[in-house]
Write an enzyme that holds these catalytic residues in place. Structure first.
Site, PDB file in Angstrom:
ATOM      1  N   HIS A  29       0.841  -1.192   0.000  1.00  0.00           N
ATOM      2  CA  HIS A  29       0.000   0.000   0.000  1.00  0.00           C
ATOM      3  C   HIS A  29       0.880   1.248   0.000  1.00  0.00           C
ATOM      4  CE1 HIS A  29      -2.300  -3.302   1.756  1.00  0.00           C
ATOM      5  NE2 HIS A  29      -3.395  -2.693   1.358  1.00  0.00           N
ATOM      6  N   HIS A 264      -4.338   3.269  -3.368  1.00  0.00           N
ATOM      7  CA  HIS A 264      -4.414   2.722  -2.008  1.00  0.00           C
ATOM      8  C   HIS A 264      -3.587   1.451  -1.849  1.00  0.00           C
ATOM      9  CE1 HIS A 264      -6.031   1.116   1.755  1.00  0.00           C
ATOM     10  NE2 HIS A 264      -6.262  -0.014   1.105  1.00  0.00           N
ATOM     11  N   GLU A 418     -17.257  -5.210  24.797  1.00  0.00           N
ATOM     12  CA  GLU A 418     -16.437  -6.422  24.829  1.00  0.00           C
ATOM     13  C   GLU A 418     -15.237  -6.351  23.886  1.00  0.00           C
ATOM     14  OE1 GLU A 418     -20.728  -7.648  25.790  1.00  0.00           O
ATOM     15  OE2 GLU A 418     -19.726  -6.387  24.287  1.00  0.00           O
ATOM     16  N   HIS A 480     -27.916 -16.243  24.883  1.00  0.00           N
ATOM     17  CA  HIS A 480     -26.844 -16.095  25.865  1.00  0.00           C
ATOM     18  C   HIS A 480     -26.096 -17.401  26.122  1.00  0.00           C
ATOM     19  CE1 HIS A 480     -28.568 -12.215  26.488  1.00  0.00           C
ATOM     20  NE2 HIS A 480     -27.894 -11.961  27.600  1.00  0.00           N
TER      21      HIS A 480
END
Length: 688
Positions: A29, A264, A418, A480
């Site tokens: 890149h 890019h 999380e 869950h």
């Protein structure tokens, strides 16, 4: 040559080198390195304090490249400064066994702090690094002795700021008032799909202002080096907020396709590289050229870092005279050594001890460890009361200005973040001097897996304390109740996955997790109570699996069991009852093997593994999770290859057949199947 001319020459040298590096590799890149060259040069030449001759000097400033695809930029800077990155290493970019891989990896290249690749991770890593710096400074600095005093700089692109993990961590960084964190945002308005106006038109600085960050903008990041320098200097003056500087740049500056997605992630081509060199006054026929004045300028930067380290070492010597106990603890922590006698603080259990959930046994262990391992720090993603990770007397890690705690505190309130939590833990581990842990429900480790995987790849000692590990959590239901989560963790290289069966195994799990300094651990813990088992062992937990109970000797003429149960966690005690049932009703010789950690068992000698899982005996695995992975150990598996349900845990276990009578019936069928047949030995490995 004037300073202004040297700056211009250095920036253009970085740009042309980036073009050469990517072109020779025919991969990489070039756009971001060429566009970010001005801000990177200003940062490294004027602000970053580091000693390339000792890349691990503790009080160095930390730099994180969150847009890791731009790593050619960092490798070039490290080469110029004198890190262990030679010109030949630049020429070997992205090649086999090189120290210049396609994204920055802390295990490969001198001076790389964290492994970044997936976008946004580096921002969250940097938040963790800055938090660890604040904690270590609050813990060890004393009047006249600022032994911990460094900044964390991170560079990112548009893609990083689109990732949720960056948003999670940035929000928490603002709350924590991490004033020594500075984010340089390469605001080039281009991503792989094209112009960012296709899907990213928010006002980033207003978002970060809402996060309580200090915000600035540099309108011309292609040329205005003094504006960049002034912005960084201003950011350093703001001590109660992290800072973001949006620097408007042109991706691939100088290239024919500058300002477009076309520059890019593709080499410029020989003609394109020659055009860039001609534009910047370099000989288009010469490659990998660094003018002497540029080397000289960066040697001066490196010398400055060496001088700063020498001054720091001298201060540390005086600090040791004034504060010998603190110095001893600091040096121990930086060496990665645990305090003497820490294992003795952990509890041991007998079958007479009260049955508890393994999350509760974990709480007891954390309380013991927190008092004797001061570098242990962490917290929960808004589930403290469920994960049971808060120890008695814990002080919150908070800015003192909030009245909620102090930076000397060791307990983190990560909020419902999380992924950001896990990525921050990686940054904390990278900083050194702390052992980080984070907690949530096991099911939600999947929210964090991008960062958890990087813990393993980076060889960081991070503890993931995951409770509510199965259908045993009951009424919350299948959203869950984890099924596949542990299989995903076990499939991740260089990671230990534990599912302890009782108190002794929880103690053994913590010992193993803390002693394994170069890999993370996942601790899978129950919500429901489990008995302390006859035969369980702290020491044998460290071997990954062991014979918990065996009644073969009760049957004359039998040298191996008729059936071997291998189980983890809450199912071990069920298998003990199943074995008793098979012995009393069917007169079968049984063995129950507890396997708290597959990975540690796989590392034991072949002789030990065969002593646990003997030849000639069929093996049944029992675990209320996915059966994926058990085929390399067991001839038959009793598991859960579908989602759970919402009901009290006992009812779910019974309905799904995880009770002694149902398991015994299946065991009898397995024994009959192998009657008169050879039982293949699954642990034989042809390539060992």
């Amino acid at each position: 040559m004037s300073n202004q001319n040297i700056d211009s020459l250095a920036v253009n040298t970085i740009r042309t080198l980036a073009a050469d590096v990517v072109q020779k590799a025919n991969s990489g890149h070039p756009g971001a390195p060429m566009g970010c060259a001005p801000m990177a040069h200003v940062l490294f030449s004027r602000f970053i304090n580091a000693n390339p001759k000792n890349s691990q000097w503790y009080n160095r400033d930390r730099f994180v490249l969150s847009n890791g695809h731009a790593c050619a930029l960092q490798y070039i800077l490290h080469h110029l400064m004198g890190y262990k990155v030679s010109m030949n290493d630049l020429k070997d970019f992205r090649q086999m066994d090189s120290c210049t891989p396609g994204h920055p990896e802390n295990t490969h290249t001198d001076g790389i702090e964290v492994t970044t690749g997936p976008l946004g991770q580096g921002i969250a890593n940097a938040v963790g690094i800055a938090a660890a710096e604040a904690h270590m400074a609050a813990t060890f600095n004393r009047p006249g002795f600022t032994v911990v005093d460094n900044y964390t700089y991170v560079m990112c692109g548009d893609g990083c700021l689109q990732e949720g993990v960056a948003a999670e961590a940035a929000s928490l960084a603002g709350h924590l008032k991490l004033g020594k964190l500075v984010l340089l945002y390469d605001d080039n308005h281009v991503q792989i799909d094209g112009d960012t106006n296709l899907g990213f038109t928010e006002d980033v600085l207003k978002r970060f202002e809402a996060y309580d960050w200090h915000t600035q903008k540099v309108a011309d990041g292609d040329h205005d080096l003094e504006g960049i320098a002034s912005a960084i200097a201003a950011a350093k003056q703001v001590t109660d907020k992290p800072s973001i500087i949006a620097i408007r740049t042109t991706i691939g500056f100088g290239a024919l396709k500058a300002g477009t997605a076309g520059v890019h992630g593709s080499p410029l081509g020989d003609a394109g590289v020659a055009e860039v060199k001609t534009k910047f006054g370099f000989n288009p026929n010469e490659k990998f050229v660094v003018p002497s004045p540029v080397y000289d300028a960066y040697k001066a930067v490196a010398h400055r870092g060496q001088t700063l380290e020498s001054e720091w070492e001298e201060m540390l010597h005086r600090y040791e005279s004034a504060h010998p106990d603190l110095t001893k603890d600091l040096k121990r922590r930086l060496a990665g050594k645990l305090p003497d006698g820490w294992k003795e603080a952990l509890p041991r259990y007998t079958p007479a001890d009260k049955a508890l959930a393994t999350r509760k046994f974990s709480e007891v262990a954390i309380n013991a460890l927190a008092n004797c391992i001061p570098e242990l720090m962490g917290g929960s993603a808004d589930l403290t009361g469920s994960n049971l990770t808060h120890w008695k007397g814990a002080v919150e890690f908070q800015s003192e200005s909030t009245g909620l705690g102090s930076y000397a505190g060791r307990y983190f309130r990560f909020g419902v973040r999380e992924h950001g939590m896990a990525a921050m833990l990686n940054g904390m581990a990278a900083y050194g001097g702390v052992i980080p842990f984070g907690a949530t429900f096991l099911n939600f480790i999947e929210y964090a897996m991008g960062a958890v995987r990087l813990s393993a790849l980076s060889r960081f000692r991070v503890l993931y304390i995951m409770t509510h590990d199965s259908i045993g959590l009951g009424e919350d239901g299948p959203t869950h109740q984890p099924v596949e989560a542990l299989a995903a963790c076990r499939a991740t290289p260089n990671m230990l996955v534990f599912r302890p069966a009782d108190g002794n195994e929880v103690t053994g799990t913590y010992i193993a997790a803390l002693e394994n300094t170069h890999r993370p651990s996942v601790l899978s813990l129950t919500r429901q109570n489990l008995p302390n088992l006859e035969g369980s062992s702290v020491e044998k937990t460290l071997q990954g699996a062991y014979v918990l109970q065996d009644n073969t000797s009760s049957f004359s003429g039998k040298s191996v069991p008729d059936i071997v149960f291998v189980a983890t966690g809450s199912e071990v005690s069920i298998c003990v009852k199943t074995a008793e049932l098979l012995q009393s009703q069917h007169q079968l010789a049984t063995r129950v093997v507890s396997m708290p950690c597959m990975e540690l068992f796989a590392e034991q000698s072949h002789e030990y593994r065969e002593s646990v899982l003997p030849r000639g005996s069929p093996v049944i695995s029992v675990e209320v999770l996915s059966t994926v992975g058990w085929g390399k150990i067991a001839h038959a598996s009793i598991g859960l290859d579908h989602f759970g349900m919402s009901a009290p845990a006992e009812q779910i276990y019974h309905k799904l057949g995880f009770y002694p009578e149902a398991i015994a019936d299946k065991a009898v069928k397995v024994i009959k199947y192998y009657s008169g047949r050879d039982v293949p030995y699954l642990l034989d490995r042809p390539f060992e």
